[in-house]
Write an enzyme that holds these catalytic residues in place. Sequence first.
Site, short mmCIF file in Angstrom:
data_model
loop_
_atom_site.label_atom_id
_atom_site.label_comp_id
_atom_site.label_asym_id
_atom_site.label_seq_id
_atom_site.Cartn_x
_atom_site.Cartn_y
_atom_site.Cartn_z
CE LYS A 166 0.07 1.27 4.70
NZ LYS A 166 -0.09 2.39 5.50
CE LYS A 200 -0.54 -5.76 12.70
NZ LYS A 200 0.72 -5.85 13.42
CD GLU A 234 1.58 3.24 15.98
OE1 GLU A 234 2.46 3.36 16.86
OE2 GLU A 234 1.42 2.20 15.31
CG HIS A 258 -3.60 -0.91 7.73
ND1 HIS A 258 -3.09 -1.82 6.85
CD2 HIS A 258 -2.59 -0.03 7.98
CE1 HIS A 258 -1.84 -1.50 6.57
NE2 HIS A 258 -1.51 -0.42 7.23
#
Lengths: 522, 329
Positions: A166, A200, A234, A258
């Site tokens: 991406k 993941k 984050e 995502h």
Amino acid sequence: MSREPSLQDPLRFNRKTPPCAVVIFGANGDLTKRKLLPALYRLAWEGRLAPGFAIVGISRTAMSDDEFREHMRESVAKYLEDSPFDEDLWRSFAQGLFYMAGDVADANMYQRLAACLAEVEKTRQTAGNTLFYLSTQPSQYAPIAEGIGAANLARGDGWRRIIIEKPFGRDLTSARELNRRLQKVFDESGIYRIDHYLGKETVQNILAFRFGNGIFEPLWNRRYIDHVQITAAESIGVEGRGAYYQEAGALRDMVQNHLLQVMATVAMEPSAAFSADAVRDERAKLLRSIHVMKPEEIEANTVSGQYGAGRVGGEQITGFRQEKGVNPESQAETYVAATFLVGNWRWAGVPFYIRTGKSLPKRVTEIAIHFRSAPLAVFRNELGEGNADASGDAGAPGDYEAVPNLLILRIQPEEGISLKFNSKRPGAGMTLRPVSMDFNYGSSFGERSPSAYETLLLDAIVGDATLYTRQDMVEASWSVVQPILDYWSTRKFAFPNYAPGTWGPAEADEMLARRGHSWRRP
Amino acid sequence: MTPGAQTVKPDQILHELSELWTSLSEQDKGSKHEPGKEEDSGVLRACAMTLIAFVDDDADSMALSDTIGRIMRSHPCRAIVVRLRQASGILESRVFAQCWMPAGHHRQICCEQVELSVSLNRVADIPSIVSPLAAPDVPRVVWFRSYGIASVPELGGIIALGDKMIVDSAHQGAPTFADLRVLANAGCIVGDLAWTRLSKLRQLIAQLLGGRDLSSVDNVSIEFSGTEAVPEAKYLQAWLRSEIQSATVDLRRVDPTGKARLKTIRIDPDIHIQVEENCAEYQSGSLRERANLPGCSEGDLLTEELNIMTHDRIFERVLQRMTAWTPRS
């Protein structure tokens, strides 16, 4: 019935991998050093790669094969996580590493690559199978694919596949243009668009949780679920990536790919089979069901934010606009919150709140499923709400505030699942308190989980595209995001509007409050 | 612990287990008040199966503890270790927890362990003690790590405790291939760590022969050292005979005085695999490489076996082919 001899043992062997060569464009870049080579080495360590596996690295820097091998050895030894570095195995692995210096804009480079791959096919017995990995600037994706096509490298003996990272375009128009140019060279089935979130372990576990258990799916709808919150926070700022971030912004960088993919995984219908196209069909269908906001809806259902300077834990934090390479008047968002609605029978009226940002209080990615409250609350809760008398006797049914059940799917840092439910507090009286039942993926199973890149690279080598995004999925998610980008581009935000170390702008709280909800504090 | 007692009451052991978890929880509550500790730390209790391990009295406790600790990471379980004692009349129990803090986490994981010490002359008492101790609703696996267990007359009752039975035929005194074959034919799920030890090597052979026409393979030679072929060599021969029916698969002794182990596999016309500890050097045509063969510790092997709680048809087929064998020198 006679049995076909195969030597395969599916109960005990890893998936059978074909021999192949991986051609990495951008072989001297950070992604190659930090992620790709460590992942491939780890796969070799586990014996998951076929004998004769080869890597051809390409970048502009002049280097010999041996110099490339030495650079990669240093990187693998440095960035390999949770794994031993075995010098003897490395020597064997490195025999399959080759390097070509070249400019991706130079047509001759692809002819040299063709000759190199022919030689590799002969010496390493790769059967012509080739995986092209584009670890380069996104602007080079289409020209490289066209260079590969012009040199007839996209066809030939064995299979040919291409992986791109991406962002898949900057907007809907450029995404369509990129797809058009890629598909002129490769069939859609040979194009692997990597979204490492889908690789993941815990994102995959969402599918196992939903469709491998019989008890959750009957509750997984508007009748029992009040709303869903998806958070990707984050704690750090842009950390030297200011120039990139200024161009991208959080909506393009996180939400378009995502988080909408995660939302699709949470909300999709069960697929008839666990095959690449069946799963991706359902994800795509869900993405297409997301209500595309009209300009008048965007103001009330999205929040854009940018962090300023401040102090966190005694440390002075540089504001986004003060970062190197960032315009002091930048309108790029480092925070996004949005309310999405899904227009299908399962989810009609259930808000999906998505938020992501830099410089938030902690690093956490999770999905919180908020269930509806019990229809009648007859017990007093821990806060003593309601009109129970001093002895703790319950008052009239319906007087008390019940704490709704909450299911948390944690993606990082501690992957796992928690279910919050109410339980009687020990002692006299009938007072409830919420308790948490936890399943911690990392510690319930102390086994090492493969990194997302190990999973995704292996999938591409065996031709399993289940965890890769498809053209229609990319375009569907751009269709959701594009009107927001267009609307925001007409506005001038009063940035910065949140302090580092906080949970974002106050408008994000107000957005939920309008529907009677509040953000969970992870 | 109930020292010297001649009887063991499962209810008492279950009560001790319950108290153990209460005490772990209290210890954890105490530690929460320490500065710097995360608020949401805690003890996580996990149980995916019951493992009933029969070990000899002189078994190395540290090695056994390592093995069980390794298993717990992928198969958190209630472990019931039955230590078989030579002295007569002994029947004792104790309970304890195995806890560890996984790297990068702040929540420790604990699994419970029950240790029973039982004289060989009290083996008949074991099923009535172990059966109520097994965790409900999860599989039960019986692992014979004891060399002498195969000869006890009450073996049938013990085997019936589990959904799967695991042995290591590389150990002297372990059940024979014929014993395993009888159990498999009776519908019992069996596993042999000597067979498990071959998985990575078999996978390498499958990779090297991948894409080839197996009917073109005429001859396979398996070379070993030591006075007698190790069970792994015999299993490999039986597997290759089963899978490549056109080929002659020979076992050859090349170093009678060396340590008993598998040494080399030659597959006509051009594959040569030299087996080392934890790795293999191989040549296939012009390719000459090294392959890692990790996961050969007892804990790794058991972990692989515990992953398979169904009939392993390939193993059962190989077991049927295991016959008496005479080496060619």
